[in-house]
Scaffold this active site. Sequence first.
Site, PDB file in Angstrom:
ATOM      1  N   HIS A  21       0.585   5.632   1.066  1.00 40.70           N
ATOM      2  CA  HIS A  21       0.177   6.955   1.672  1.00 40.70           C
ATOM      3  C   HIS A  21       0.477   8.117   0.802  1.00 40.70           C
ATOM      4  O   HIS A  21       1.858   8.134   0.535  1.00 40.70           O
ATOM      5  CB  HIS A  21       0.117   6.935   3.044  1.00 40.70           C
ATOM      6  CG  HIS A  21      -0.252   5.833   4.023  1.00 40.70           C
ATOM      7  ND1 HIS A  21      -1.535   5.479   3.944  1.00 40.70           N
ATOM      8  CD2 HIS A  21       0.384   4.784   4.510  1.00 40.70           C
ATOM      9  CE1 HIS A  21      -1.548   4.519   4.951  1.00 40.70           C
ATOM     10  NE2 HIS A  21      -0.508   4.056   5.108  1.00 40.70           N
TER      11      HIS A  21
ATOM     12  N   TYR B 139      11.703   4.612   0.310  1.00 40.75           N
ATOM     13  CA  TYR B 139      10.464   5.032  -0.497  1.00 40.75           C
ATOM     14  C   TYR B 139       9.604   5.872   0.376  1.00 40.75           C
ATOM     15  O   TYR B 139       8.720   5.691   0.338  1.00 40.75           O
ATOM     16  CB  TYR B 139       9.897   3.695  -0.855  1.00 40.75           C
ATOM     17  CG  TYR B 139      10.855   2.565  -1.180  1.00 40.75           C
ATOM     18  CD1 TYR B 139      11.471   2.752  -2.558  1.00 40.75           C
ATOM     19  CD2 TYR B 139      11.006   1.595  -0.363  1.00 40.75           C
ATOM     20  CE1 TYR B 139      12.402   2.023  -2.919  1.00 40.75           C
ATOM     21  CE2 TYR B 139      12.024   0.688  -1.011  1.00 40.75           C
ATOM     22  CZ  TYR B 139      12.575   0.763  -2.358  1.00 40.75           C
ATOM     23  OH  TYR B 139      13.370   0.161  -2.479  1.00 40.75           O
TER      24      TYR B 139
ATOM     25  N   HIS C  88       0.729  -1.032  -0.027  1.00 41.76           N
ATOM     26  CA  HIS C  88       0.008  -0.087  -0.001  1.00 41.76           C
ATOM     27  C   HIS C  88       0.819   1.309   0.073  1.00 41.76           C
ATOM     28  O   HIS C  88       2.064   1.022   0.198  1.00 41.76           O
ATOM     29  CB  HIS C  88      -1.066  -0.166   1.003  1.00 41.76           C
ATOM     30  CG  HIS C  88      -0.244   0.234   2.515  1.00 41.76           C
ATOM     31  ND1 HIS C  88       0.240  -0.833   3.104  1.00 41.76           N
ATOM     32  CD2 HIS C  88      -0.314   1.311   3.476  1.00 41.76           C
ATOM     33  CE1 HIS C  88       0.830  -0.354   4.468  1.00 41.76           C
ATOM     34  NE2 HIS C  88       0.334   0.842   4.380  1.00 41.76           N
TER      35      HIS C  88
END
Length: 177
Positions: free
Chosen positions: A60, A146, A58
């Site tokens: 954000h 990342y 996932h």
Amino acid sequence: MQYRRADVKGGTYFFTVNLAQRHLRLLLNHVEILRAAVKTVKQRHPFHIDAFVVLPDHLHAIWTLPPDDADFSTRWMLIKSGFSRHITMNERRNASRISKGERGIWQRRYWEHLIRNENDFERHVDYIHYNPVKHGYIHQASEWPYSSIHRYIKAGVITNDWGCGVDSNDKSDYGER
């Protein structure tokens, strides 16, 4: 009940976007493809990335849209489809996805939250930067490659040891109230 998304031109939004199969590591395995998809969409449909973190399953993000624009949905659709086009098709797809010609890489929906004020913004930026620690991938937020945390450190907004010593079970300061 019909779900309605926030529609504020020039708004700043927090997003959570998930893979359909949460056990996969596609986002990290293909992070350059994801970066290229985001860059392509940003060039065609400008927006500012305030914060971003990519985890295995996932991501954000916090984006601020141009003053005359509230269309984050198109941007996410283009990013997700741009990423998917470059990934080998071997994911599970249910009958609904097959009939619609959809890939099975991403969850169809995503979480979006309209940022309401500076405190809300800061809490969500902190949440984004602390998320890899929360999930146990690293011990210190600055270790995660990342993440936009490196931009914040370089700008002197936070220090390299930001978030150290925080109990990962205490989320009160990291956007999860």
